[in-house]
Design an enzyme around this catalytic site. Structure first.
Site, PDB file in Angstrom:
ATOM      1  CE  LYS A 109       3.266   0.939   1.823  1.00 36.67           C
ATOM      2  NZ  LYS A 109       2.934   0.354   3.139  1.00 36.67           N
ATOM      3  CG  ASP A 149       3.744  -2.596   1.638  1.00 35.66           C
ATOM      4  OD1 ASP A 149       3.393  -2.431   2.811  1.00 35.66           O
ATOM      5  OD2 ASP A 149       2.923  -2.584   0.699  1.00 35.66           O
TER       6      ASP A 149
HETATM    7  N1  GLU Z   1       5.079  -2.019   4.964  1.00 38.95           N
HETATM    8  C1  GLU Z   1       4.793  -2.110   6.362  1.00 38.95           C
HETATM    9  C2  GLU Z   1       3.574  -1.299   6.720  1.00 38.95           C
HETATM   10  O1  GLU Z   1       2.744  -1.032   5.888  1.00 38.95           O
HETATM   11  C3  GLU Z   1       6.003  -1.775   7.217  1.00 38.95           C
HETATM   12  C4  GLU Z   1       6.537  -0.388   7.059  1.00 38.95           C
HETATM   13  C5  GLU Z   1       7.849  -0.161   7.804  1.00 38.95           C
HETATM   14  O2  GLU Z   1       8.273  -1.030   8.516  1.00 38.95           O
HETATM   15  O3  GLU Z   1       8.411   0.933   7.616  1.00 38.95           O
HETATM   16  O4  GLU Z   1       3.348  -0.980   7.857  1.00 38.95           O
END
Ligand code: GLU
Length: 420
Positions: A109, A149
């Site tokens: 993240k 996100d």
């Molecule tokens: N931000 C989204 C999540 O928390 C998607 C993450 C992604 O697609 O890599 O799942």
């Protein structure tokens, strides 16, 4: 929007969740410690030229939590409340999320401390490009693949993809997912989180004795996940959306709101607040409404031991990451509320991210119908596996989802062995 952000550290929550499951399935020693320690953390402080002509220093993070199952995957958020511990927690949750739906990924993240609502588009572009440059040494299609996100979107991903490609000297579409279709994005990615959530609600409804058709739904957070879930539950499953909110407050109409009209109102005014024919509710009140389905789709730590016993929904479907703290989980379980945990309920986003990455790498693209069919398959079978684990072990869905996910990560760690 977090109720208790000042006092609850999400990474402590994330580690507690791991311990609960390790106790249950007997994982101890070094492997348990590995599951609670992020593998790699990068902090960057970088200057950005502001419209005023001055430079400002911003701080950003990229945490790669675990890569035993494959390249790291996870979004980047822009928010004034970003902290390193929050990003650590979110990267742990991405690890379990990818594992529970069987994607060949580890978890990561990123976050930048900033207030995108008070920045111009060109300031956001400069910030994004410089942040992308700063984290470029540790991202890439085989290493770590960012996605949108909170308060980032397909445009943000296009800027990151372009910056990375400029550094390499050739186009690298597989470095991000959630991109515009024109540069290697996937059909269906934009609505995938909300769509996946709507499938899991549909699957869980009979068990929770809820009829989605005509049933009432409250959604906290009317962003990408929440608004799409509301639209699809309304359009495809005949649910009545009775309340929605955003960071400025909420609206409630027991007779039902048309989520598309609310979306149009928000597009025009910047908020759902003031939507004609609805009364105002606070974000806290919205959580406590007597509804069939409650969808927390904003930020973490909103269901705590202070308000868990006031939740009246029959299903809580976590479109947000980390909305419920562990102490509240137990209260909800004792009240026989069916919780669809974040790592399952919002995994539709990363699932279609995986499809996007696979399409980019092959240079061969799928139709919307193919994407949605495969997404549905993944969500339905993952829910069934979690439900089965919950019944076998007589535990709630979150613990069951963690058992499935952590067992898979541990299996990968043990089969690979520890280097050197
Ligand atoms: N931000 C989204 C999540 O928390 C998607 C993450 C992604 O697609 O890599 O799942």
């Amino acid at each position: 929007m977090p109720a208790d952000k000042s006092t609850i550290n999400p990474f402590e929550t994330a580690k507690k969740q791991v311990d609960i499951v390790c106790d249950l399935i007997n994982i101890n020693g070094g492997v348990r410690e590995m599951l609670k320690a992020p593998k790699r953390e990068l902090t960057v402080n970088f200057p950005v030229l502001m419209d005023s002509g001055d430079h400002r220093i911003f701080t950003g993070y990229r945490v790669q939590y675990n890569m035993a199952r494959g390249p790291c995957k996870g979004g980047i958020r822009y928010h004034p409340g970003v902290t390193l511990d929050e990003v650590r927690a979110l990267s742990a949750w991405m690890t379990w999320k990818c594992a529970v739906v069987g994607l060949p990924y580890g978890g990561a993240k990123g976050g930048v401390i900033c207030d995108p609502k008070h920045m111009s588009r060109i300031e956001l572009e400069r910030l994004t490009r410089r942040f992308a440059f700063e984290i470029a040494p540790i991202i890439g299609p085989e290493m770590d693949i960012p996605a949108p996100d909170v308060y980032t979107d397909s445009q943000t991903m296009a800027w990151i993809m372009d910056t990375y490609s400029m550094i390499k000297g050739y186009s690298v579409p597989g470095v991000t997912t959630g991109k515009p279709i024109a540069i290697g994005g996937s059909e269906g990615r934009g609505e995938a989180t909300g769509r996946g959530c709507s499938y899991v609600i549909r699957e869980a409804a009979p068990f929770a004795k809820v009829k989605v058709k005509g049933g009432s739904v409250a959604v906290q957070g009317f962003g990408n996940a929440g608004s799409v879930a509301a639209n699809l539950l309304h359009d495809e499953q005949g649910a009545k959306i009775v309340a929605v909110s955003d960071s400025q407050g909420g609206i409630h109409n027991p007779a039902g709101l048309n989520p598309h009209e609310v979306e149009a109102h928000k597009a025009k005014t910047g908020t759902v607040v003031g939507f004609p024919g609805a009364r105002s509710v606070s974000n806290e009140e919205l959580l406590e409404l007597k509804v069939d389905v409650l969808i927390p789709a904003a930020l973490e730590n909103v269901i705590t031991k202070k308000n868990a016993d006031k939740i009246q929904a029959k299903i809580v479907a976590e479109a947000a990451n980390g909305p419920t703290v562990p102490e509240a989980d137990k209260i909800l379980y004792d009240k026989k509320i069916v919780v669809l945990p974040d790592i399952l309920a919002n995994a539709g986003g990363v699932t279609v991210s995986y499809f996007e990455w696979a399409q980019d790498i092959q240079g061969f693209f799928w139709t919307l119908q193919e994407v949605n069919q495969r997404l549905e398959q993944v969500m339905v079978s993952s829910y069934a596996a979690v439900r089965k684990e919950a019944e076998t072990r007589q535990v709630h869905n979150r613990t069951a989802a963690y058992v499935v996910a952590i067992s898979r990560v541990v299996d990968a760690i043990q089969r690979r062995g520890i280097y050197p």
